[in-house]
Design an enzyme around this catalytic site. Structure first.
Site, mmCIF file in Angstrom:
data_model
loop_
_atom_site.group_PDB
_atom_site.id
_atom_site.type_symbol
_atom_site.label_atom_id
_atom_site.label_comp_id
_atom_site.label_asym_id
_atom_site.label_seq_id
_atom_site.Cartn_x
_atom_site.Cartn_y
_atom_site.Cartn_z
ATOM 1 C CB SER A 152 103.781 -80.847 -40.873
ATOM 2 O OG SER A 152 103.801 -79.780 -40.012
ATOM 3 N NE ARG A 167 109.261 -93.660 -44.081
ATOM 4 C CZ ARG A 167 108.918 -93.674 -43.040
ATOM 5 N NH1 ARG A 167 107.996 -93.044 -42.329
ATOM 6 N NH2 ARG A 167 109.638 -94.603 -42.223
ATOM 7 C CG ASP A 206 101.248 -80.268 -38.680
ATOM 8 O OD1 ASP A 206 101.856 -80.916 -38.130
ATOM 9 O OD2 ASP A 206 100.690 -80.308 -39.664
HETATM 10 MG MG MG Z 1 98.676 -77.179 -41.659
#
Ligand code: MG
Ligand code: ADP
Length: 481
Positions: A152, A167, A206
């Site tokens: 994520s 990044r 996510d």
């Molecule tokens: Mg999470």
């Protein structure tokens, strides 16, 4: 007796955290502009609106809930926890899941430890091995495991199973990962540890996992009246995704867009990376504390400025910086508290105890929470003011959190799409799940937003349990081993 000067100073700080109805409208409109800009082909642009990252995920279908198949693995690197799970999709909206969650060791976030990519991905491979040993000992070596990897952080995704890190966010600062394909890095370490039978076949984030998992879990009857349209995260960081029409994604390589259209695909899930909304600070509410945290204490100054006002990693740090300022003004005494020299020591979890503490209880939970987290003794009068500050910080966060949701609903016209005009928003992350009142404050702000109270009544914010595991498994399901 409370100190009137301190009370006045605190009141004036709280005022700076108010987000008005007109601010919400302005931010919502600007958010829509930034989404549209972000769907255009990337080119150097000197305007003040740089657009949102709006990353194509190559996920083109929402699951029906009837998917079923082999048992798959999922790994999820969040900003606080690393989770490994195995998921068996049973069809009929049901699944079986085994999972283990472990805190990511703090030295991965520290500057002075010189950790490398290899250290991080090796750690993850090791935990995967431990998971398999514990839950699937019989088949650990001779089973062809497909793995969905929930990563994520902003990646430049070029296919379902490859993406280079743009990044780090949420506190990570491992320099040599940037620009590398994170699937290859993880696969390499899995191979090296003797798990070459585990194939990382899908890279997801996510938010996408949360949306797909909600679609899978939601019954056909429920889907008929409120379709999941957004997946969002309010945990260590914040982010969201939604399905965009292929014809609107102008940045997609024309050849791959044509191919998808010829296969009958109509939409693709877009990872907005809304944590970096308005990094130019054209409209985001900004206090001196926000600036100081961004510039002095964060690992990515100038980036993810929306996230720094909304998500779990930062809310406690905002309070810490306010208390430091009050001490500087000689209005508050931090004594020997560890607060002074330890950025990020106050967590949002600590704030959640303060948020709902009661005066009848003498704000004793607040006292305990501050003693435990920061070794800070407080008077009752001080606690009243600290609670006021906490509530101002969390309210601003939740009000801002409503902006992207209102904006996506308007841009996609989702509230006018079906007969009943209701939609579901799948949410995941400890802040939206556990912070007292966070979701109701979000609802309040949605009613103030351009969708109005009527629109707000048609939006259902639902916690998406096991989102990253089930979502990653759904992504991995149709990928080749
Ligand atoms: Mg999470
Ligand atoms: P990740 O971002 O790794 O997926 P989470 O979704 O659990 O992890 O989010 C972690 C963040 O949530 C941390 O910033 C933590 O302070 C915050 N948090 C944890 N527990 C609570 C709680 N009970 N109330 C509010 N915030 C919490």
């Amino acid at each position: 007796m409370s100190d009137p000067k301190l009370t006045k100073a605190v009141d004036s700080i709280c005022d700076q955290f108010i987000v008005t109805k007109s601010k919400i409208s302005q931010l919502t409109e600007y958010f829509i502009d930034c989404m549209e800009k972000g769907l255009e082909p990337c080119e150097s642009d000197i305007s003040q609106n740089k657009g949102l990252p709006m990353i194509p995920t190559f996920v083109t279908d929402k699951p029906s809930g009837q998917e079923h198949g082999v048992t798959m693995l999922a790994a999820d690197l969040g900003g606080t926890n690393f989770r490994v799970c195995s998921v068996e999709l049973l069809g009929n909206h049901e699944f079986k899941i085994e999972q283990e969650k472990s805190k990511i060791p703090t030295f991965f976030f520290q500057d002075d430890h010189h950790v490398t990519s290899k250290d991080l991905f090796q750690h993850m491979a090791l935990i995967t091995h431990q998971f398999l040993t514990k839950h699937h000992k019989d088949v650990i070596q001779d089973y062809k495991w497909k793995m969905g990897f929930t990563f994520s952080y902003p990646v430049d995704q070029t296919s379902l199973s490859s993406g280079k890190l743009i990044r780090w966010t949420k506190g990570f600062k491992i320099g040599d990962t940037v620009g590398q394909d994170v699937v290859q890095l993880f696969q390499q370490e899995l191979n090296d540890i003797g798990l070459s039978n585990v194939h990382v076949v899908a890279l997801t984030n996510d938010t996408t996992g949360t949306l797909l998992a909600r679609c899978y879990a939601s019954s056909d009857a429920a889907r008929a009246i409120n379709e999941p349209v957004i997946g969002c995260i309010f945990g260590t960081g914040t982010n969201g995704c939604y399905m965009e029409k292929l014809e609107n994604i102008h940045k997609l390589d024309p050849a791959s867009r044509e191919e998808l259209l010829s296969q009958g695909k109509t939409h693709m899930c877009i990872n907005t990376e809304w944590g970096s909304f308005d990094n130019e600070l054209n409209h985001l509410p900004t206090t001196s504390y926000d600036i100081k945290i961004d510039q002095q204490f964060s690992t990515n100054p100038g980036f993810h400025l929306f996230e720094k006002r909304v998500s779990g990693l930062y809310l406690g740090e905002i309070l810490r910086n306010i208390l430091l300022d009050l001490e500087k003004q000689e209005l508050f005494d931090l004594k020997e508290s560890v607060l002074k020299n330890n950025p990020f020591i106050l967590t949002t979890e600590t704030l959640s105890h303060i948020e709902i503490d009661t005066v009848e209880n003498d704000l004793q939970d607040t006292r305990d929470a501050l003693l435990k987290a920061a070794d800070l003794e407080t008077t009752f009068e001080e606690r009243v003011l600290i609670q006021k500050l906490v509530r101002a910080i969390s309210r601003r966060a939740a009000f801002l959190a409503a902006v992207p949701i209102a904006a996506i609903l308007i841009k996609t016209n989702a509230l006018n799409q079906s007969y009943h005009c209701q939609v579901e928003v799948g949410c995941d992350g400890s802040v939206v799940e556990h912070y007292p009142g966070f979701r109701s404050m979000m609802r309040h702000a949605l009613a103030l937003s351009p969708i109005g109270p009527e629109g707000e009544r048609d939006v259902h914010l639902r916690i998406s349990k096991d989102g990253s595991g089930v979502g990653a498994a759904l992504c991995a399901l149709h990928a080749n081993y």
